[in-house]
Write a protein that holds these residues in place. Structure first.
Motif, PDB file in Angstrom:
ATOM      1  N   LEU A 193      25.590  23.819 -32.809  1.00 37.41           N
ATOM      2  CA  LEU A 193      25.007  23.500 -31.501  1.00 37.41           C
ATOM      3  C   LEU A 193      23.536  23.896 -31.450  1.00 37.41           C
ATOM      4  CD1 LEU A 193      27.849  24.615 -29.060  1.00 37.41           C
ATOM      5  CD2 LEU A 193      26.929  22.305 -29.265  1.00 37.41           C
ATOM      6  N   LYS A 194      23.247  25.078 -31.936  1.00 39.09           N
ATOM      7  CA  LYS A 194      21.868  25.565 -31.915  1.00 39.09           C
ATOM      8  C   LYS A 194      20.945  24.624 -32.680  1.00 39.09           C
ATOM      9  CE  LYS A 194      19.075  29.644 -33.063  1.00 39.09           C
ATOM     10  NZ  LYS A 194      19.112  31.036 -33.588  1.00 39.09           N
ATOM     11  N   GLN A 195      21.398  24.193 -33.857  1.00 36.11           N
ATOM     12  CA  GLN A 195      20.587  23.299 -34.686  1.00 36.11           C
ATOM     13  C   GLN A 195      20.429  21.926 -34.041  1.00 36.11           C
ATOM     14  OE1 GLN A 195      22.739  23.410 -38.386  1.00 36.11           O
ATOM     15  NE2 GLN A 195      22.279  25.573 -38.743  1.00 36.11           N
ATOM     16  N   SER A 196      21.514  21.403 -33.478  1.00 36.53           N
ATOM     17  CA  SER A 196      21.455  20.074 -32.861  1.00 36.53           C
ATOM     18  C   SER A 196      20.547  20.071 -31.641  1.00 36.53           C
ATOM     19  CB  SER A 196      22.867  19.616 -32.470  1.00 36.53           C
ATOM     20  OG  SER A 196      23.701  19.514 -33.605  1.00 36.53           O
ATOM     21  N   LEU A 197      20.642  21.089 -30.812  1.00 35.24           N
ATOM     22  CA  LEU A 197      19.807  21.174 -29.622  1.00 35.24           C
ATOM     23  C   LEU A 197      18.341  21.393 -29.990  1.00 35.24           C
ATOM     24  CD1 LEU A 197      22.196  23.356 -27.427  1.00 35.24           C
ATOM     25  CD2 LEU A 197      21.430  21.048 -26.846  1.00 35.24           C
ATOM     26  N   ALA A 198      18.101  22.162 -31.037  1.00 27.34           N
ATOM     27  CA  ALA A 198      16.722  22.450 -31.445  1.00 27.34           C
ATOM     28  C   ALA A 198      15.991  21.176 -31.863  1.00 27.34           C
ATOM     29  CB  ALA A 198      16.713  23.468 -32.578  1.00 27.34           C
ATOM     30  N   LEU A 199      16.723  20.204 -32.399  1.00 26.42           N
ATOM     31  CA  LEU A 199      16.095  18.940 -32.795  1.00 26.42           C
ATOM     32  C   LEU A 199      15.471  18.230 -31.591  1.00 26.42           C
ATOM     33  CD1 LEU A 199      18.780  17.565 -35.293  1.00 26.42           C
ATOM     34  CD2 LEU A 199      16.517  18.483 -35.855  1.00 26.42           C
ATOM     35  N   MET A 200      15.987  18.517 -30.387  1.00 21.84           N
ATOM     36  CA  MET A 200      15.460  17.928 -29.161  1.00 21.84           C
ATOM     37  C   MET A 200      14.623  18.936 -28.373  1.00 21.84           C
ATOM     38  SD  MET A 200      16.358  14.849 -29.247  1.00 21.84           S
ATOM     39  CE  MET A 200      17.443  13.879 -30.319  1.00 21.84           C
ATOM     40  N   ASP A 201      14.265  20.025 -29.026  1.00 22.78           N
ATOM     41  CA  ASP A 201      13.448  21.069 -28.411  1.00 22.78           C
ATOM     42  C   ASP A 201      14.146  21.684 -27.202  1.00 22.78           C
ATOM     43  OD1 ASP A 201      11.207  22.690 -28.441  1.00 22.78           O
ATOM     44  OD2 ASP A 201      10.089  21.424 -27.035  1.00 22.78           O
ATOM     45  N   ILE A 202      15.462  21.871 -27.319  1.00 22.01           N
ATOM     46  CA  ILE A 202      16.266  22.508 -26.278  1.00 22.01           C
ATOM     47  C   ILE A 202      16.837  23.791 -26.864  1.00 22.01           C
ATOM     48  CG2 ILE A 202      18.268  22.281 -24.753  1.00 22.01           C
ATOM     49  CD1 ILE A 202      17.903  19.211 -25.017  1.00 22.01           C
ATOM     50  N   ARG A 203      16.694  24.886 -26.145  1.00 21.68           N
ATOM     51  CA  ARG A 203      17.148  26.189 -26.635  1.00 21.68           C
ATOM     52  C   ARG A 203      18.604  26.450 -26.267  1.00 21.68           C
ATOM     53  NH1 ARG A 203      13.918  31.007 -24.560  1.00 21.68           N
ATOM     54  NH2 ARG A 203      15.263  32.055 -26.092  1.00 21.68           N
TER      55      ARG A 203
END
Length: 224
Positions: A193-203
């Motif tokens: 989840l952390k990696q997937s969200l980071a791709l969209m600049d979401i923490r």
């Protein structure tokens, strides 16, 4: 003996006013809500019986209004008042999140997830979407599973975060077994989840595990 005949320092109401609600036992808190006991009993004795019959505070408060009416010592009026009091507590926590206290006071978010998920009989995975100031935008139950687990799809979490224009996300799920310790699968899902969200600049700020007792923060354990 009626509670009014007890020594003043032992009466629940006087104890609460002098020392705070946190100093009262579960039975004393419930007794204050009841106001009076069944015939021949004081309110504390009736409260103890209710807690014993339901397995404690969690067993009592996990019931919906209809389930509460079935308990000897409550009845429809008290059951509705108790259900309403629980909903007020939930809305109070939601109001704190709307003021941006999800990160300033992580315990607020932990209590909110516990309030929303603890009574679930199956595993439920939910997300709290936050703006740039960490104020609540929305809370959604995204996945439901069997008694053993739920399948979490990071793509769907990202999709819902984008739909809410969220800058940050806190996720959580319950363990119906009551054991809030993070499993290996929980740690794996958190990193995905952390990696997937980071791709969209979401923490991803935290992942709470809800069971018996306080929710476990995976961020506090260095797992986020």
């Amino acid at each position: 003996m009626h509670i009014h005949d007890w020594p003043e320092h032992e009466r629940p109401r006087e104890k609460l006013l002098r020392r705070g609600a946190g100093t009262l036992s579960d039975a004393e808190l419930l007794a204050l809500f009841l106001g009076s006991g069944l015939r021949g009993q004081d309110a504390v004795t009736t409260a103890r019986s209710l807690l014993a019959d339901t397995g404690g505070v969690r067993g009592l408060l996990d019931r919906d209004a209809t389930g509460l009416t079935e308990l000897h010592g409550l009845g429809p009026a008290r059951a509705c008042r108790l259900a309403a009091a629980l909903e007020l507590g939930s809305r109070h926590l939601a109001g704190q999140l709307q003021r941006g206290e999800a990160m300033a006071n992580p315990d607020v978010a932990a209590r909110y997830f516990s309030q929303r998920l603890r009574a679930q009989r199956r595993e439920v995975f939910a997300a709290l979407f936050l703006d740039t100031r960490h104020r609540s935008l929305a809370f959604e139950e995204l996945f439901q599973g069997s008694i053993d687990g739920s399948e979490v799809h990071p793509r769907e979490v990202v999709r819902r975060a984008l739909a809410h224009n969220a800058a940050a996300v806190i996720v959580g799920h319950n363990h119906p077994s009551g054991n809030p310790e993070p499993s290996a699968a929980d740690r794996t899902v958190t990193q995905r989840l952390k990696q997937s969200l980071a791709l969209m600049d979401i923490r991803l700020l935290d992942h709470f595990i809800v069971g018996d007792g306080p929710a476990v923060s995976m961020a506090a354990r260095g797992m986020v």
